[in-house]
Design a protein around this motif. Structure first.
Motif, PDB file in Angstrom:
ATOM      1  N   ARG A 186      42.555  43.688  42.672  1.00 26.31           N
ATOM      2  CA  ARG A 186      41.839  42.528  43.223  1.00 26.31           C
ATOM      3  C   ARG A 186      40.700  42.978  44.115  1.00 26.31           C
ATOM      4  O   ARG A 186      39.595  42.423  44.063  1.00 26.31           O
ATOM      5  N   ASP A 190      36.201  42.536  43.648  1.00 22.37           N
ATOM      6  CA  ASP A 190      35.320  41.946  44.641  1.00 22.37           C
ATOM      7  C   ASP A 190      34.395  42.978  45.280  1.00 22.37           C
ATOM      8  O   ASP A 190      33.604  42.643  46.149  1.00 22.37           O
ATOM      9  N   LYS A 271      34.785  39.529  39.185  1.00 25.22           N
ATOM     10  CA  LYS A 271      35.862  39.019  40.024  1.00 25.22           C
ATOM     11  C   LYS A 271      36.813  38.138  39.220  1.00 25.22           C
ATOM     12  O   LYS A 271      38.042  38.252  39.332  1.00 25.22           O
ATOM     13  N   SER A 274      38.944  40.260  36.933  1.00 23.24           N
ATOM     14  CA  SER A 274      39.972  40.927  37.718  1.00 23.24           C
ATOM     15  C   SER A 274      41.149  39.987  37.981  1.00 23.24           C
ATOM     16  O   SER A 274      42.322  40.366  37.810  1.00 23.24           O
ATOM     17  N   GLU A 275      40.851  38.757  38.368  1.00 23.51           N
ATOM     18  CA  GLU A 275      41.922  37.784  38.638  1.00 23.51           C
ATOM     19  C   GLU A 275      42.722  37.478  37.371  1.00 23.51           C
ATOM     20  O   GLU A 275      43.949  37.350  37.418  1.00 23.51           O
ATOM     21  N   ILE A 278      45.007  40.407  36.692  1.00 22.91           N
ATOM     22  CA  ILE A 278      46.109  40.426  37.656  1.00 22.91           C
ATOM     23  C   ILE A 278      47.189  39.420  37.250  1.00 22.91           C
ATOM     24  O   ILE A 278      48.383  39.738  37.254  1.00 22.91           O
ATOM     25  N   GLU A 279      46.767  38.220  36.893  1.00 17.80           N
ATOM     26  CA  GLU A 279      47.741  37.195  36.480  1.00 17.80           C
ATOM     27  C   GLU A 279      48.471  37.618  35.209  1.00 17.80           C
ATOM     28  O   GLU A 279      49.672  37.357  35.057  1.00 17.80           O
ATOM     29  N   GLU A 288      52.835  41.676  43.382  1.00 10.35           N
ATOM     30  CA  GLU A 288      51.710  41.808  44.303  1.00 10.35           C
ATOM     31  C   GLU A 288      52.163  41.455  45.707  1.00 10.35           C
ATOM     32  O   GLU A 288      52.852  40.472  45.907  1.00 10.35           O
TER      33      GLU A 288
END
Length: 288
Positions: A186, A190, A271, A274-275, A278-279, A288
């Motif tokens: 994450r 960013d 960004k 990336s999210e 991650i999910e 996390e």
């Protein structure tokens, strides 16, 4: 900002007045095949072009030329009163401008942003020139091979990310209760491009942006596929015999950084990607 979707049949004032105003104050992102195309037209090596005319390890064209009346700097390839010095090697962003291109459900859509057609802001004289369909404009710009390169490198990006998933999910790292890896994924999504360039390091940046490929350079699909194979082989050599959880964590972070850096060069929402990744990892058991 308002976005207008277009079809290839849409008729717009797309005949260029060649005023050069679009060569100032832009962020022109590059994929590795576009960097190669630039260097061929410049008659120097990709490494030389990257080091002289690009930012962040090669993913963005440097704009450090003369300023226009708005104080915006010109592209490093712009020659005053002449135009682009490497016009035949220009990347997809320049070939599409003022249009944008979005991929949704494996289908390309063309767009422009703002309340009015962008060219009318600085080049109102285009209204006096013949109008073109989007399809005819793209054909005249020679966009097709560059679109193919872009689409193929989106696949390369996902394949690189998949290595990061494997290092996290299939190695026992996620099962160990690790929470650091996704937190840094994450953070990297960013990060500024210069910070991510530094984090990845020169070795992987060079492998990503200036691959040692001397054949198939005229074919963007084969070039990207060969590049993909080289990156996967490098990852196997570097990460194939890792032993500790810390080594697996560091490797997953590094290779995800490479994928995210490429995403920025492809003009993607780094960004947001990336999210999404991650999910996806969390849905497969990561924490996390």
């Amino acid at each position: 900002m308002q976005t207008t979707k277009l079809s290839t049949q849409s008729i717009l004032p797309l005949t260029c007045s060649r005023s050069g105003s679009c060569c100032f104050g832009k962020a022109v992102m590059l994929n590795p095949w576009e960097l190669l195309s630039f260097s061929k037209e410049k008659k120097i090596t990709p490494r030389e072009f990257r080091d002289l005319y690009c930012d962040f390890g090669g993913i963005r064209l440097t704009f450090n030329g003369k300023e226009d009346k708005k104080g915006q700097k010109a592209c490093s390839q712009y020659v005053d009163n002449v135009g682009c010095s490497v016009h035949l090697g220009r990347p997809l962003a320049c070939r599409l401008y003022p249009l944008g291109r979005q991929i949704q459900f494996d289908e390309a859509h063309y767009i422009y942003e703002g309340n009015q057609f962008p060219c009318l802001t600085d080049c109102a004289e285009v209204l006096e020139l013949p109008k073109l369909s989007v399809g005819d404009y793209l054909k005249g710009q020679g966009a097709n091979p560059f679109e193919k390169a872009q689409d193929e490198y989106l696949k390369v990006m996902q394949n690189i990310a998949n290595i990061a998933f494997e290092l996290l999910l299939d190695s026992g790292l996620a099962a160990s209760g690790d929470t650091k890896t996704l937190a840094i994924w994450r953070e990297m999504g960013d990060k500024t491009p210069d910070a991510l360039t530094e984090r990845i390091g020169k070795e992987w940046i060079d492998s990503l942006m200036i691959p040692e490929i001397t054949d198939v350079i005229e074919n963007p699909i084969l070039f990207a596929q060969k590049h993909n194979d080289l990156l996967l082989l490098k990852a196997q050599e570097k990460f194939g015999s890792l032993q500790t959880l810390q080594e697996l964590h560091e490797a997953s972070v590094l290779i995800m950084g490479v994928a995210l850096h490429l995403s920025r060069g492809l003009g993607a929402d780094t960004k947001g990607i990336s999210e999404l990744w991650i999910e996806t990892a969390k849905s497969h058991g990561a924490n996390e």
